[in-house]
Design a protein around this motif. Structure first.
Motif, PDB file in Angstrom:
ATOM      1  N   GLY A  95       0.835  -1.188   0.000  1.00 32.45           N
ATOM      2  CA  GLY A  95       0.000   0.000   0.000  1.00 32.45           C
ATOM      3  C   GLY A  95       0.867   1.235   0.000  1.00 32.45           C
ATOM      4  O   GLY A  95       2.090   1.165   0.084  1.00 32.45           O
ATOM      5  N   GLY A  96       0.220   2.376  -0.116  1.00 29.60           N
ATOM      6  CA  GLY A  96       0.940   3.638  -0.118  1.00 29.60           C
ATOM      7  C   GLY A  96       1.027   4.195  -1.517  1.00 29.60           C
ATOM      8  O   GLY A  96       0.096   4.083  -2.313  1.00 29.60           O
ATOM      9  N   ILE A  97       2.177   4.750  -1.818  1.00 32.68           N
ATOM     10  CA  ILE A  97       2.380   5.383  -3.122  1.00 32.68           C
ATOM     11  C   ILE A  97       3.024   4.362  -4.056  1.00 32.68           C
ATOM     12  O   ILE A  97       4.236   4.153  -4.035  1.00 32.68           O
ATOM     13  CB  ILE A  97       3.235   6.652  -2.991  1.00 32.68           C
ATOM     14  N   ILE A  98       2.186   3.713  -4.834  1.00 33.63           N
ATOM     15  CA  ILE A  98       2.622   2.692  -5.781  1.00 33.63           C
ATOM     16  C   ILE A  98       2.214   3.176  -7.170  1.00 33.63           C
ATOM     17  O   ILE A  98       1.030   3.399  -7.430  1.00 33.63           O
ATOM     18  CB  ILE A  98       1.955   1.323  -5.491  1.00 33.63           C
ATOM     19  N   HIS A  99       3.176   3.319  -8.057  1.00 35.44           N
ATOM     20  CA  HIS A  99       2.869   3.797  -9.408  1.00 35.44           C
ATOM     21  C   HIS A  99       2.142   2.699 -10.178  1.00 35.44           C
ATOM     22  O   HIS A  99       2.586   1.541 -10.180  1.00 35.44           O
ATOM     23  CB  HIS A  99       4.148   4.205 -10.142  1.00 35.44           C
ATOM     24  N   PRO A 100       1.037   3.039 -10.840  1.00 38.21           N
ATOM     25  CA  PRO A 100       0.269   2.034 -11.589  1.00 38.21           C
ATOM     26  C   PRO A 100       1.102   1.261 -12.617  1.00 38.21           C
ATOM     27  O   PRO A 100       0.826   0.086 -12.867  1.00 38.21           O
ATOM     28  CB  PRO A 100      -0.816   2.861 -12.289  1.00 38.21           C
ATOM     29  N   ASP A 101       2.126   1.881 -13.183  1.00 38.33           N
ATOM     30  CA  ASP A 101       2.970   1.193 -14.171  1.00 38.33           C
ATOM     31  C   ASP A 101       3.767   0.044 -13.563  1.00 38.33           C
ATOM     32  O   ASP A 101       4.272  -0.807 -14.292  1.00 38.33           O
ATOM     33  CB  ASP A 101       3.944   2.173 -14.828  1.00 38.33           C
ATOM     34  N   ASP A 102       3.907   0.018 -12.230  1.00 40.58           N
ATOM     35  CA  ASP A 102       4.700  -1.023 -11.574  1.00 40.58           C
ATOM     36  C   ASP A 102       3.868  -2.196 -11.074  1.00 40.58           C
ATOM     37  O   ASP A 102       4.423  -3.203 -10.630  1.00 40.58           O
ATOM     38  CB  ASP A 102       5.469  -0.422 -10.391  1.00 40.58           C
ATOM     39  N   VAL A 103       2.555  -2.087 -11.127  1.00 38.34           N
ATOM     40  CA  VAL A 103       1.693  -3.117 -10.543  1.00 38.34           C
ATOM     41  C   VAL A 103       1.904  -4.471 -11.204  1.00 38.34           C
ATOM     42  O   VAL A 103       2.026  -5.488 -10.509  1.00 38.34           O
ATOM     43  CB  VAL A 103       0.210  -2.685 -10.580  1.00 38.34           C
ATOM     44  N   ASP A 104       1.983  -4.537 -12.523  1.00 40.25           N
ATOM     45  CA  ASP A 104       2.182  -5.826 -13.194  1.00 40.25           C
ATOM     46  C   ASP A 104       3.492  -6.479 -12.765  1.00 40.25           C
ATOM     47  O   ASP A 104       3.527  -7.682 -12.484  1.00 40.25           O
ATOM     48  CB  ASP A 104       2.148  -5.667 -14.710  1.00 40.25           C
ATOM     49  N   GLU A 105       4.560  -5.698 -12.701  1.00 38.15           N
ATOM     50  CA  GLU A 105       5.850  -6.246 -12.273  1.00 38.15           C
ATOM     51  C   GLU A 105       5.780  -6.768 -10.845  1.00 38.15           C
ATOM     52  O   GLU A 105       6.305  -7.840 -10.528  1.00 38.15           O
ATOM     53  CB  GLU A 105       6.938  -5.174 -12.387  1.00 38.15           C
ATOM     54  N   LEU A 106       5.128  -6.029  -9.977  1.00 40.37           N
ATOM     55  CA  LEU A 106       4.986  -6.447  -8.581  1.00 40.37           C
ATOM     56  C   LEU A 106       4.202  -7.754  -8.480  1.00 40.37           C
ATOM     57  O   LEU A 106       4.593  -8.663  -7.738  1.00 40.37           O
ATOM     58  CB  LEU A 106       4.316  -5.350  -7.761  1.00 40.37           C
ATOM     59  N   LYS A 107       3.146  -7.867  -9.229  1.00 38.73           N
ATOM     60  CA  LYS A 107       2.335  -9.094  -9.194  1.00 38.73           C
ATOM     61  C   LYS A 107       3.109 -10.272  -9.788  1.00 38.73           C
ATOM     62  O   LYS A 107       3.004 -11.392  -9.288  1.00 38.73           O
ATOM     63  CB  LYS A 107       1.000  -8.873  -9.882  1.00 38.73           C
TER      64      LYS A 107
END
Length: 136
Positions: A95-107
């Protein structure tokens, strides 16, 4: 002491990230929701310390809050450290400040859920209750 079917949720922050108001508020809201034992371990945790705490405290789900740009690398390191301690199966949410462009990489690296700015509290609570449920 945890009761059967109670989700053990560990929350904390890694590194020098210090904007803890959001995660402290979430800890209170999760605790008030019922069925969730919240273990907020605070700020300034190391990756190794957090992974060890997940293992020792037998967390069912772990949540990390970020306001710094280092979240991708910290998350990668945490997931690897958790795997090394035999708790790689424990879902990690961010949570917090997570850039939407990084969500796929994180998942792709194994993050179970990402709750950035504007996320609804009821969605986070439902996710924790479902993903962290030891009976799942």
């Amino acid at each position: 002491m945890s009761r059967p079917n109670t989700v053990r949720c560990m929350l904390g922050m890694l590194g020098t990230d210090v904007h803890s108001k959001g995660i402290r508020t979430l800890a209170r809201l999760l605790d008030e929701a019922g069925g969730i034992d919240v273990d907020y371990i605070g700020e300034h945790n190391s990756v190794e310390g957090m992974a060890t705490a997940v293992a020792e405290r037998k967390a069912d789900i772990v949540g990390i809050s970020f306001s710094s740009a280092a979240y991708v690398e910290y998350t990668r390191q945490l997931i690897e450290a958790m795997k090394a301690r035999g708790v790689g199966h424990v879902p990690v949410i961010l949570g917090g400040i997570i850039h939407p462009d990084d969500v796929d990489e994180l998942k792709e690296m194994g993050v179970a859920g990402v709750f950035g700015a504007g996320s609804k509290t009821e969605d986070i609570i439902a996710f924790v209750q479902n993903e962290g449920n030891p009976q799942r």
